[in-house]
Design a protein around this motif. Structure first.
Motif, mmCIF file in Angstrom:
data_model
loop_
_atom_site.group_PDB
_atom_site.id
_atom_site.type_symbol
_atom_site.label_atom_id
_atom_site.label_comp_id
_atom_site.label_asym_id
_atom_site.label_seq_id
_atom_site.Cartn_x
_atom_site.Cartn_y
_atom_site.Cartn_z
ATOM 1 N N LYS A 6 0.837 -1.194 0.000
ATOM 2 C CA LYS A 6 0.000 0.000 0.000
ATOM 3 C C LYS A 6 0.875 1.247 0.000
ATOM 4 O O LYS A 6 1.914 1.297 0.657
ATOM 5 C CB LYS A 6 -0.933 -0.005 1.211
ATOM 6 N N PHE A 7 0.428 2.257 -0.738
ATOM 7 C CA PHE A 7 1.224 3.478 -0.911
ATOM 8 C C PHE A 7 1.571 4.110 0.426
ATOM 9 O O PHE A 7 2.700 4.570 0.643
ATOM 10 C CB PHE A 7 0.465 4.475 -1.796
ATOM 11 N N ARG A 8 0.619 4.133 1.342
ATOM 12 C CA ARG A 8 0.857 4.763 2.644
ATOM 13 C C ARG A 8 1.947 4.031 3.410
ATOM 14 O O ARG A 8 2.796 4.665 4.053
ATOM 15 C CB ARG A 8 -0.431 4.774 3.461
ATOM 16 N N ASN A 9 1.961 2.706 3.330
ATOM 17 C CA ASN A 9 2.990 1.937 4.034
ATOM 18 C C ASN A 9 4.365 2.184 3.420
ATOM 19 O O ASN A 9 5.357 2.339 4.140
ATOM 20 C CB ASN A 9 2.661 0.445 3.991
ATOM 21 N N LEU A 10 4.423 2.223 2.096
ATOM 22 C CA LEU A 10 5.703 2.444 1.417
ATOM 23 C C LEU A 10 6.261 3.834 1.724
ATOM 24 O O LEU A 10 7.467 3.993 1.942
ATOM 25 C CB LEU A 10 5.529 2.264 -0.092
ATOM 26 N N ILE A 14 5.589 16.714 -0.413
ATOM 27 C CA ILE A 14 5.666 17.342 -1.726
ATOM 28 C C ILE A 14 5.413 16.268 -2.777
ATOM 29 O O ILE A 14 6.114 15.252 -2.827
ATOM 30 C CB ILE A 14 7.048 17.991 -1.965
ATOM 31 N N LEU A 15 4.372 16.472 -3.592
ATOM 32 C CA LEU A 15 3.981 15.504 -4.619
ATOM 33 C C LEU A 15 3.750 14.113 -4.032
ATOM 34 O O LEU A 15 4.076 13.096 -4.641
ATOM 35 C CB LEU A 15 5.053 15.432 -5.721
ATOM 36 N N GLY A 16 3.197 14.085 -2.836
ATOM 37 C CA GLY A 16 2.838 12.816 -2.217
ATOM 38 C C GLY A 16 3.936 12.164 -1.403
ATOM 39 O O GLY A 16 3.680 11.185 -0.705
ATOM 40 N N LEU A 17 5.155 12.707 -1.492
ATOM 41 C CA LEU A 17 6.268 12.135 -0.734
ATOM 42 C C LEU A 17 6.652 13.057 0.414
ATOM 43 O O LEU A 17 6.719 14.279 0.234
ATOM 44 C CB LEU A 17 7.486 11.913 -1.642
ATOM 45 N N PRO A 18 6.922 12.500 1.598
ATOM 46 C CA PRO A 18 7.332 13.326 2.746
ATOM 47 C C PRO A 18 8.574 14.148 2.427
ATOM 48 O O PRO A 18 9.466 13.691 1.686
ATOM 49 C CB PRO A 18 7.615 12.292 3.837
ATOM 50 N N THR A 19 8.648 15.336 2.978
ATOM 51 C CA THR A 19 9.778 16.240 2.722
ATOM 52 C C THR A 19 11.132 15.612 3.035
ATOM 53 O O THR A 19 12.093 15.785 2.261
ATOM 54 C CB THR A 19 9.601 17.534 3.524
ATOM 55 N N PRO A 20 11.290 14.873 4.159
ATOM 56 C CA PRO A 20 12.596 14.252 4.430
ATOM 57 C C PRO A 20 13.051 13.311 3.321
ATOM 58 O O PRO A 20 14.255 13.178 3.077
ATOM 59 C CB PRO A 20 12.353 13.485 5.739
ATOM 60 N N VAL A 21 12.111 12.660 2.651
ATOM 61 C CA VAL A 21 12.466 11.736 1.565
ATOM 62 C C VAL A 21 13.088 12.507 0.406
ATOM 63 O O VAL A 21 14.061 12.058 -0.206
ATOM 64 C CB VAL A 21 11.229 10.951 1.089
#
Length: 323
Positions: free
Chosen positions: A41-45, A169-176
């Motif tokens: 699942k996207f949220r888990n990844l 940002i664009l669905g990905l957490p900022t730290p990533v």
């Protein structure tokens, strides 16, 4: 013509040259089976990526240190120290200052780089053993932040600060995003600049590097500064996510950073390593942790698994080096 290239590739294919990629694929398959259907699942990844990004950013700098022939055991304590002092700095600007957040980010980068430089000076200038130096500064940084905070949680009065580390940002957490951007920059630095070649040369054989007119002291010093810089980024990302920091936070970051580098193929003896490999190693550690949780394995065993993975990775390096 294309078929001949494919045949030649198959004939020359060696498993040990692709061991990291194959291990990554196998791990994803096992994790998918263990955690079905939640693992994919996207949220888990994205949660996995967020969790590994904090230590992952530091592991990128740690890779350069290890390649140069050093080690840094102080990064966890340094992160807590830089994060705590940065919040003290931020609180000077009041509860609504946006410019205060920007200046605090820059302050953390400078402070982290300065702390890294202290390690680098003792290793490069005074020729002290990296293990001893960073073992000492690990205790110093942790003790200092405990003293300044009176062993209590350091809270930010700026509520806007908390949005920085928890934003996406664009669905990905900022730290990533910081993890990816820093990884790209250091990959280019290591593989496409003379500085990167000098780091590898110094880690492989310091005496030969000196005879080749390489300024070994500078080359051994700069990776510690770069790692301090990455610590500054992580300190901001971690403390802003919680809008506070505790003096006991970030313990074990040094183990995760070293593990990611070693799993990614960086030789503990120095001279060889890969930033992309370290990024994959960090993600693999995150997948292992996630898989253990989904499999109902006690959280207390996660560190044992990490220790086992480090031992296996170093053992494989040793065996490959003797073939």
């Amino acid at each position: 013509m294309g078929e001949n290239k494919i045949i030649a590739y198959v004939r020359n294919f060696r498993f040990k040259d692709h061991s990291l990629g194959m291990a990554f694929i196998i791990l994803v398959i096992i994790a998918t089976i263990v955690g079905w259907p939640n693992f994919l699942k996207f949220r888990n990844l994205t949660n996995i990526l967020r969790q590994i990004s904090y230590t992952g950013i530091i592991s990128l700098g740690m890779t350069l240190i290890i390649i140069s022939g050093g080690i840094d055991l102080s990064v966890g304590s340094m992160t807590a120290f830089v994060g705590g002092i940065s919040i003290f700095f931020l609180n000077l600007f009041g509860p609504t200052s946006t410019i205060g957040i920007v200046l605090t980010f820059l302050f953390a980068l400078v402070l982290g780089s300065f702390c890294g430089a202290l390690n680098g000076i003792m290793v490069a200038r005074f020729k002290m053993a990296p293990f001893i130096v960073t073992l000492g500064t690990m205790s110093i940084f942790r003790s200092l932040i405990q003293y300044f905070s009176n062993a209590g949680t350091i809270l930010s009065v700026n509520m806007g600060y908390g949005k920085l580390g928890s934003s996406s940002i664009l669905g990905l957490p900022t730290p990533v995003w910081f993890f990816v951007i820093v990884g790209i920059i250091l990959h280019i630095l290591l593989n496409h600049t003379s500085f990167g070649r000098y780091i590898c040369a110094t880690g492989s054989n310091e005496q030969v590097a000196k005879y080749s007119a390489i300024n070994v002291a500078v080359i051994k010093f700069l990776p510690y500064v770069i790692t301090g810089f990455t610590v500054g980024i992580t300190a901001i990302m971690w403390s802003s996510r919680l809008n506070c920091i505790n003096p006991s936070d970030c313990a074990g970051y040094e183990m995760d950073a070293i593990a990611a580098a070693v799993i990614g193929g960086t030789l503990m003896s120095g001279g060889k390593g890969s930033i992309i490999g370290t990024m994959m190693g960090a993600v693999m550690l995150g997948i292992i942790n996630n898989m253990l949780v989904m499999g109902g394995i006690s959280a207390f065993l996660q560190q044992a698994v990490k220790g086992f993975v480090i031992i296996v990775a170093v053992l494989l390096q040793y065996n490959n080096g003797n073939k």
